[in-house]
Scaffold this motif. Structure first.
Motif, PDB file in Angstrom:
ATOM      1  N   GLU A  15     -12.790  15.077  30.852  1.00  0.00           N
ATOM      2  CA  GLU A  15     -12.675  16.066  31.933  1.00  0.00           C
ATOM      3  C   GLU A  15     -12.110  15.422  33.196  1.00  0.00           C
ATOM      4  O   GLU A  15     -11.248  15.985  33.873  1.00  0.00           O
ATOM      5  CB  GLU A  15     -14.037  16.694  32.217  1.00  0.00           C
ATOM      6  CG  GLU A  15     -13.978  17.896  33.113  1.00  0.00           C
ATOM      7  CD  GLU A  15     -13.432  19.138  32.423  1.00  0.00           C
ATOM      8  OE1 GLU A  15     -13.064  20.074  33.129  1.00  0.00           O
ATOM      9  OE2 GLU A  15     -13.375  19.182  31.186  1.00  0.00           O
ATOM     10  N   PHE A  16     -12.609  14.229  33.534  1.00  0.00           N
ATOM     11  CA  PHE A  16     -12.129  13.538  34.732  1.00  0.00           C
ATOM     12  C   PHE A  16     -10.657  13.165  34.596  1.00  0.00           C
ATOM     13  O   PHE A  16      -9.892  13.316  35.549  1.00  0.00           O
ATOM     14  CB  PHE A  16     -12.979  12.288  35.003  1.00  0.00           C
ATOM     15  CG  PHE A  16     -12.648  11.634  36.301  1.00  0.00           C
ATOM     16  CD1 PHE A  16     -13.101  12.188  37.489  1.00  0.00           C
ATOM     17  CD2 PHE A  16     -11.872  10.494  36.351  1.00  0.00           C
ATOM     18  CE1 PHE A  16     -12.785  11.599  38.709  1.00  0.00           C
ATOM     19  CE2 PHE A  16     -11.557   9.902  37.554  1.00  0.00           C
ATOM     20  CZ  PHE A  16     -12.014  10.446  38.738  1.00  0.00           C
ATOM     21  N   ALA A  28     -11.203  22.751  36.269  1.00  0.00           N
ATOM     22  CA  ALA A  28     -12.466  22.212  36.778  1.00  0.00           C
ATOM     23  C   ALA A  28     -12.372  21.743  38.223  1.00  0.00           C
ATOM     24  O   ALA A  28     -13.400  21.564  38.875  1.00  0.00           O
ATOM     25  CB  ALA A  28     -12.936  21.048  35.906  1.00  0.00           C
ATOM     26  N   THR A  29     -11.180  21.554  38.727  1.00  0.00           N
ATOM     27  CA  THR A  29     -11.023  20.952  40.055  1.00  0.00           C
ATOM     28  C   THR A  29     -11.603  21.832  41.158  1.00  0.00           C
ATOM     29  O   THR A  29     -12.379  21.359  41.993  1.00  0.00           O
ATOM     30  CB  THR A  29      -9.541  20.659  40.340  1.00  0.00           C
ATOM     31  OG1 THR A  29      -9.043  19.801  39.310  1.00  0.00           O
ATOM     32  CG2 THR A  29      -9.366  19.981  41.676  1.00  0.00           C
ATOM     33  N   VAL A  32     -15.490  22.050  41.249  1.00  0.00           N
ATOM     34  CA  VAL A  32     -16.084  20.782  41.681  1.00  0.00           C
ATOM     35  C   VAL A  32     -15.908  20.602  43.188  1.00  0.00           C
ATOM     36  O   VAL A  32     -16.835  20.183  43.891  1.00  0.00           O
ATOM     37  CB  VAL A  32     -15.491  19.597  40.887  1.00  0.00           C
ATOM     38  CG1 VAL A  32     -15.900  18.264  41.486  1.00  0.00           C
ATOM     39  CG2 VAL A  32     -15.927  19.673  39.422  1.00  0.00           C
ATOM     40  N   PHE A  63     -19.673  19.187  38.387  1.00  0.00           N
ATOM     41  CA  PHE A  63     -18.973  18.465  37.332  1.00  0.00           C
ATOM     42  C   PHE A  63     -19.818  18.454  36.062  1.00  0.00           C
ATOM     43  O   PHE A  63     -19.319  18.729  34.972  1.00  0.00           O
ATOM     44  CB  PHE A  63     -18.660  17.041  37.789  1.00  0.00           C
ATOM     45  CG  PHE A  63     -17.830  16.258  36.809  1.00  0.00           C
ATOM     46  CD1 PHE A  63     -16.488  16.530  36.657  1.00  0.00           C
ATOM     47  CD2 PHE A  63     -18.392  15.250  36.050  1.00  0.00           C
ATOM     48  CE1 PHE A  63     -15.709  15.811  35.757  1.00  0.00           C
ATOM     49  CE2 PHE A  63     -17.640  14.527  35.152  1.00  0.00           C
ATOM     50  CZ  PHE A  63     -16.290  14.808  35.001  1.00  0.00           C
ATOM     51  N   ARG A  66     -19.879  21.819  34.501  1.00  0.00           N
ATOM     52  CA  ARG A  66     -18.590  22.116  33.868  1.00  0.00           C
ATOM     53  C   ARG A  66     -18.462  21.458  32.492  1.00  0.00           C
ATOM     54  O   ARG A  66     -17.995  22.083  31.554  1.00  0.00           O
ATOM     55  CB  ARG A  66     -17.468  21.628  34.807  1.00  0.00           C
ATOM     56  CG  ARG A  66     -16.105  21.756  34.261  1.00  0.00           C
ATOM     57  CD  ARG A  66     -15.645  23.165  34.309  1.00  0.00           C
ATOM     58  NE  ARG A  66     -14.351  23.207  33.626  1.00  0.00           N
ATOM     59  CZ  ARG A  66     -13.706  24.296  33.362  1.00  0.00           C
ATOM     60  NH1 ARG A  66     -14.187  25.438  33.747  1.00  0.00           N
ATOM     61  NH2 ARG A  66     -12.564  24.245  32.745  1.00  0.00           N
TER      62      ARG A  66
END
Length: 69
Positions: A15-16, A28-29, A32, A63, A66
């Motif tokens: 994810e990161f 996801a950005t 977060v 995060f 998510r």
């Protein structure tokens, strides 16, 4: 029947990496960053909690939420 192994660190890493490559277009950005903003506001309003700690906690919570969905 083999089940998919739920590995928190692998999910977080993927994810990161996706967020780093996709920037603001990654799904996801924005959640977060919103979590970081809410945490920073809570850190500003609550005694004994700094803005930076609140922002990190808020972003971390979003995060985690998510990658577990």
């Amino acid at each position: 029947m083999q089940e998919k192994k739920n590995d928190l660190l692998e999910d977080a890493k993927e994810e990161f990496a996706g967020m780093a490559k996709g920037g603001m277009q990654h799904p996801a950005t924005k959640p977060v960053l919103k979590g970081a903003a809410v945490g920073a506001a809570a850190g500003f309003l609550l005694p004994g909690l700094s803005v930076a700690i609140g922002a990190v906690a808020g972003a971390g919570f979003m995060f985690y939420d998510r990658i577990r969905k």
